[in-house]
Design an enzyme around this catalytic site. Sequence first.
Site, PDB file in Angstrom:
ATOM      1  N   ASP A   8       0.884  -1.152   0.000  1.00  0.00           N
ATOM      2  CA  ASP A   8       0.000   0.000   0.000  1.00  0.00           C
ATOM      3  C   ASP A   8       0.936   1.219   0.000  1.00  0.00           C
ATOM      4  O   ASP A   8       2.133   1.082   0.281  1.00  0.00           O
ATOM      5  CB  ASP A   8      -0.885  -0.037   1.247  1.00  0.00           C
ATOM      6  CG  ASP A   8      -1.745   1.197   1.371  1.00  0.00           C
ATOM      7  OD1 ASP A   8      -2.333   1.619   0.359  1.00  0.00           O
ATOM      8  OD2 ASP A   8      -1.820   1.769   2.489  1.00  0.00           O
ATOM      9  N   ASP A  10      -0.166   5.132   0.801  1.00  0.00           N
ATOM     10  CA  ASP A  10      -0.450   6.156   1.813  1.00  0.00           C
ATOM     11  C   ASP A  10      -0.421   5.547   3.222  1.00  0.00           C
ATOM     12  O   ASP A  10      -1.227   4.670   3.528  1.00  0.00           O
ATOM     13  CB  ASP A  10      -1.840   6.768   1.565  1.00  0.00           C
ATOM     14  CG  ASP A  10      -1.941   7.418   0.184  1.00  0.00           C
ATOM     15  OD1 ASP A  10      -1.056   8.208  -0.161  1.00  0.00           O
ATOM     16  OD2 ASP A  10      -2.911   7.109  -0.542  1.00  0.00           O
ATOM     17  N   GLY A  45      -7.624   3.871   2.943  1.00  0.00           N
ATOM     18  CA  GLY A  45      -7.706   2.795   1.955  1.00  0.00           C
ATOM     19  C   GLY A  45      -8.911   2.906   1.027  1.00  0.00           C
ATOM     20  O   GLY A  45      -8.993   2.223   0.017  1.00  0.00           O
ATOM     21  N   ILE A  46      -9.845   3.757   1.371  1.00  0.00           N
ATOM     22  CA  ILE A  46     -11.108   3.869   0.620  1.00  0.00           C
ATOM     23  C   ILE A  46     -10.947   4.878  -0.530  1.00  0.00           C
ATOM     24  O   ILE A  46     -10.355   5.941  -0.339  1.00  0.00           O
ATOM     25  CB  ILE A  46     -12.248   4.337   1.569  1.00  0.00           C
ATOM     26  CG1 ILE A  46     -12.333   3.438   2.823  1.00  0.00           C
ATOM     27  CG2 ILE A  46     -13.580   4.413   0.858  1.00  0.00           C
ATOM     28  CD1 ILE A  46     -12.770   2.025   2.602  1.00  0.00           C
ATOM     29  N   ARG A  48     -11.497   7.727  -3.541  1.00  0.00           N
ATOM     30  CA  ARG A  48     -11.889   9.131  -3.394  1.00  0.00           C
ATOM     31  C   ARG A  48     -13.409   9.291  -3.323  1.00  0.00           C
ATOM     32  O   ARG A  48     -13.949   9.912  -2.415  1.00  0.00           O
ATOM     33  CB  ARG A  48     -11.326   9.950  -4.571  1.00  0.00           C
ATOM     34  CG  ARG A  48     -11.357  11.442  -4.332  1.00  0.00           C
ATOM     35  CD  ARG A  48     -10.779  12.185  -5.518  1.00  0.00           C
ATOM     36  NE  ARG A  48      -9.456  11.710  -5.902  1.00  0.00           N
ATOM     37  CZ  ARG A  48      -8.835  12.005  -7.054  1.00  0.00           C
ATOM     38  NH1 ARG A  48      -9.422  12.812  -7.915  1.00  0.00           N
ATOM     39  NH2 ARG A  48      -7.640  11.514  -7.336  1.00  0.00           N
ATOM     40  N   SER A 117      -5.031   4.979  -4.534  1.00  0.00           N
ATOM     41  CA  SER A 117      -4.875   6.373  -4.951  1.00  0.00           C
ATOM     42  C   SER A 117      -4.506   6.541  -6.417  1.00  0.00           C
ATOM     43  O   SER A 117      -3.538   5.948  -6.901  1.00  0.00           O
ATOM     44  CB  SER A 117      -3.798   7.043  -4.094  1.00  0.00           C
ATOM     45  OG  SER A 117      -3.549   8.344  -4.582  1.00  0.00           O
ATOM     46  N   ASN A 119      -3.262   9.135  -7.387  1.00  0.00           N
ATOM     47  CA  ASN A 119      -2.033   9.936  -7.334  1.00  0.00           C
ATOM     48  C   ASN A 119      -0.791   9.079  -7.089  1.00  0.00           C
ATOM     49  O   ASN A 119       0.308   9.619  -6.944  1.00  0.00           O
ATOM     50  CB  ASN A 119      -2.143  10.979  -6.209  1.00  0.00           C
ATOM     51  CG  ASN A 119      -3.154  12.063  -6.532  1.00  0.00           C
ATOM     52  OD1 ASN A 119      -2.950  12.843  -7.463  1.00  0.00           O
ATOM     53  ND2 ASN A 119      -4.261  12.099  -5.803  1.00  0.00           N
ATOM     54  N   ASP A 171      -1.748  -0.265   6.094  1.00  0.00           N
ATOM     55  CA  ASP A 171      -1.940   0.459   7.354  1.00  0.00           C
ATOM     56  C   ASP A 171      -3.424   0.624   7.694  1.00  0.00           C
ATOM     57  O   ASP A 171      -3.749   1.225   8.711  1.00  0.00           O
ATOM     58  CB  ASP A 171      -1.300   1.858   7.283  1.00  0.00           C
ATOM     59  CG  ASP A 171      -2.063   2.783   6.349  1.00  0.00           C
ATOM     60  OD1 ASP A 171      -2.481   2.319   5.268  1.00  0.00           O
ATOM     61  OD2 ASP A 171      -2.251   3.959   6.706  1.00  0.00           O
TER      62      ASP A 171
HETATM   63  C1  BG6 Z   1      -5.881   5.597  -0.398  1.00  0.00           C
HETATM   64  C2  BG6 Z   1      -5.969   6.479   0.818  1.00  0.00           C
HETATM   65  O1  BG6 Z   1      -4.589   5.085  -0.527  1.00  0.00           O
HETATM   66  O2  BG6 Z   1      -6.212   6.328  -1.583  1.00  0.00           O
HETATM   67  C3  BG6 Z   1      -7.329   7.158   0.908  1.00  0.00           C
HETATM   68  O3  BG6 Z   1      -5.744   5.684   1.979  1.00  0.00           O
HETATM   69  C4  BG6 Z   1      -7.618   7.902  -0.396  1.00  0.00           C
HETATM   70  O4  BG6 Z   1      -7.330   8.049   1.992  1.00  0.00           O
HETATM   71  C5  BG6 Z   1      -7.515   6.925  -1.571  1.00  0.00           C
HETATM   72  O5  BG6 Z   1      -8.909   8.480  -0.371  1.00  0.00           O
HETATM   73  C6  BG6 Z   1      -7.758   7.590  -2.925  1.00  0.00           C
HETATM   74  O6  BG6 Z   1      -6.745   8.524  -3.177  1.00  0.00           O
HETATM   75  P1  BG6 Z   1      -6.767   9.594  -4.366  1.00  0.00           P
HETATM   76  O7  BG6 Z   1      -5.376  10.179  -4.327  1.00  0.00           O
HETATM   77  O8  BG6 Z   1      -7.044   8.850  -5.633  1.00  0.00           O
HETATM   78  O9  BG6 Z   1      -7.826  10.573  -4.042  1.00  0.00           O
HETATM   79 MG    MG Z   2      -2.862   3.253   3.437  1.00  0.00          MG
END
Ligand code: BG6
Ligand code: MG
Length: 222
Positions: A8, A10, A45-46, A48, A117, A119, A171
């Site tokens: 993972d 973040d 983990g959830i 956006r 994510s 990102n 995490d």
């Molecule tokens: C997860 C984070 O890795 O990615 C979440 O734990 C976040 O908090 C999710 O909402 C989506 O991320 P992003 O960067 O696509 O908005």
């Molecule tokens: Mg995480």
Amino acid sequence: MLKAVLFDLDGVITDTAEFHFQAWKSMANSIDIDFDREFNEGLKGISRIDSLNKILKYGGVLEKYSDNQKMALANSKNAEYVELLSELKPDAIYPGIKELLDTLKMEEIKIGLTSSSKNGPRILDKLEINHYFDTVVNPALIENGKPAPDIFLSAAEELGVKPEDCIGIEDSESGITAIKDANMFAVGVGTEEVMEKAGADLIYKHTGELEFSGLLHSFKQT
Ligand code: BG6
Ligand code: MG
């Protein structure tokens, strides 16, 4: 036999979980929804859009927002989050992670990124560690987000390994559930109570305790 380790991002590789918290809090407060760290735990983990829906539901206003308005809120949160990412440098990698990545490469164990994510690739670039990853799963192509096991199963498939030959490191409660439902060995980094409840096979308080020989030893005992 251990063939791959799936990370993972973040809250495991770096502290961007804190940036997500700050950006969500600021968005929630802008529409008068209280937001604290306890509620934020359940968002880790959830995806956006699923996170936004949870926040609006928590504030009792889910039905008041159209899809377009929700999109605008999600975009504003992401803009603030991306702004926070501009501070991110390679020295922000959590302790022990770089050493673990180096050892995995040496041992010819495949490495995957299983982050929800969008990102993710941008962050790997900023941390200058993208070259370590044999696959970076694109969460936009995954139908069911964590806690569903799909992203971990997809990583195993992309790497050409069996789920039972993989370790997943997470995490979040949703992430540990996803790893276990994918029939993989789950390593939890964080609060013992949360990780135990989610069913982690091995728990560390900090990434500094993550070490290849320890992981391998525990993996072999299952
Ligand atoms: C997860 C984070 O890795 O990615 C979440 O734990 C976040 O908090 C999710 O909402 C989506 O991320 P992003 O960067 O696509 O908005
Ligand atoms: Mg995480």
